[in-house]
Enzyme design. Structure first.
Site, short mmCIF file in Angstrom:
data_model
loop_
_atom_site.label_atom_id
_atom_site.label_comp_id
_atom_site.label_asym_id
_atom_site.label_seq_id
_atom_site.Cartn_x
_atom_site.Cartn_y
_atom_site.Cartn_z
CB SER A 1 7.15 1.94 2.66
OG SER A 1 6.53 3.00 1.74
N1 SAH Z 1 5.26 2.22 -3.50
C1 SAH Z 1 6.55 3.04 -2.99
C2 SAH Z 1 6.43 3.99 -2.19
C3 SAH Z 1 7.09 5.32 -2.68
S1 SAH Z 1 6.88 6.52 -1.51
C4 SAH Z 1 7.46 1.70 -2.77
O1 SAH Z 1 7.00 0.59 -2.72
O2 SAH Z 1 8.69 1.77 -2.10
C5 SAH Z 1 5.42 7.43 -2.26
C6 SAH Z 1 5.14 8.00 -3.47
O3 SAH Z 1 4.05 8.41 -3.94
C7 SAH Z 1 6.29 8.90 -3.81
O4 SAH Z 1 7.11 8.37 -5.05
C8 SAH Z 1 5.54 10.17 -4.42
O5 SAH Z 1 6.40 10.84 -5.49
C9 SAH Z 1 4.44 9.53 -4.70
N2 SAH Z 1 3.06 10.47 -4.96
C10 SAH Z 1 3.06 11.43 -3.78
N3 SAH Z 1 1.77 12.09 -4.30
C11 SAH Z 1 1.23 11.47 -5.27
C12 SAH Z 1 0.41 11.63 -6.34
N4 SAH Z 1 -0.62 12.71 -5.94
N5 SAH Z 1 0.10 10.96 -7.32
C13 SAH Z 1 0.94 10.03 -7.59
N6 SAH Z 1 2.07 9.56 -6.85
C14 SAH Z 1 2.20 10.37 -5.58
#
Ligand code: SAH
Length: 208
Positions: free
Chosen positions: A51
């Site tokens: 993000s």
């Molecule tokens: N926190 C990260 C952002 C990752 S984007 C950062 O700081 O860069 C969001 C993430 O949520 C993705 O990797 C996606 O695979 C994950 N995600 C989506 N649905 C999910 C679920 N039900 N359980 C766990 N992770 C999930």
């Protein structure tokens, strides 16, 4: 990055310091390292994104974290927000549905010398009951509807922040838990996040 966070209303010195010390370049693919100083999302593996740093910082500030908190992050990605959290609180559990991203996050966090974050592969729509209760929960992917079960995994007075709503109309909302139930406290901002997808990753997740 600190200047962008300040413009987004982040003034908590601990969060600004965490932004300064966590090397974002470790959490993005090698060919995107030149983009890490722009306050924008960056694509990572599995069609996901890390993000916008100022938005992550504003969400962390809204959680009103204290140094002895235990926090659950849902949606680890490659671990950037988890690394920021590791500097702000005592203990972090973070859950990611793609094993490949969870593995990358473990490697990235270890390379930064971070040892108070545990990365778990699983479906975060169920939370992570085995390590509950948490003082705060942050969801890094957008839910059409908030998984109400998460309220039961927070202490009384615990905070939850999540982007909620349909694609194109997501709002970052802040909730407070009381007696296992979540009550909406306020709205932070409108956003666009990758979706929170229930269940295990499967063929339908693979980009053509
Ligand atoms: N926190 C990260 C952002 C990752 S984007 C950062 O700081 O860069 C969001 C993430 O949520 C993705 O990797 C996606 O695979 C994950 N995600 C989506 N649905 C999910 C679920 N039900 N359980 C766990 N992770 C999930």
């Amino acid at each position: 990055m600190v200047a962008a966070a300040r413009r987004a209303g982040v003034h908590d010195p601990r969060i600004l310091e965490a932004l300064e010390v966590v090397p974002r370049e470790r959490f993005v693919p090698p060919d995107r390292r030149r983009d890490v100083d722009h306050d924008r999302p960056i694509g990572i593996a599995e069609g996901q994104t890390t993000s916008q740093p100022s938005l992550i910082a504003a969400m962390l500030q809204a959680l009103e974290l204290t140094a002895d908190d235990h926090v659950l992050e849902i949606g680890t990605g490659t671990g950037y927000q988890a690394a920021l959290l590791s500097h702000l609180v005592a203990q972090v559990h973070t859950v990611e549905r793609f094993p490949r991203l969870a593995e990358a996050a473990r490697r990235n966090l270890a390379a930064c010398g971070i040892d108070n974050v545990e990365v778990v592969v699983g479906d975060g729509t169920k939370g992570l009951p085995e390590h509950a209760p948490y003082d705060a929960i942050t969801i890094a992917a957008a839910a059409e509807q908030l998984p109400e079960v998460l309220g039961e995994q927070l202490v009384d007075g615990g905070r939850l922040i999540a982007p909620v709503g349909p694609d194109g109309g997501q709002q970052v909302l802040i909730y407070r838990a009381e007696g296992g139930r979540l009550e909406q406290v306020r709205r932070l901002t409108g956003v666009r996040f990758v979706p929170l997808v229930p269940g295990d990753p499967s063929a339908r997740d693979v980009e053509p």
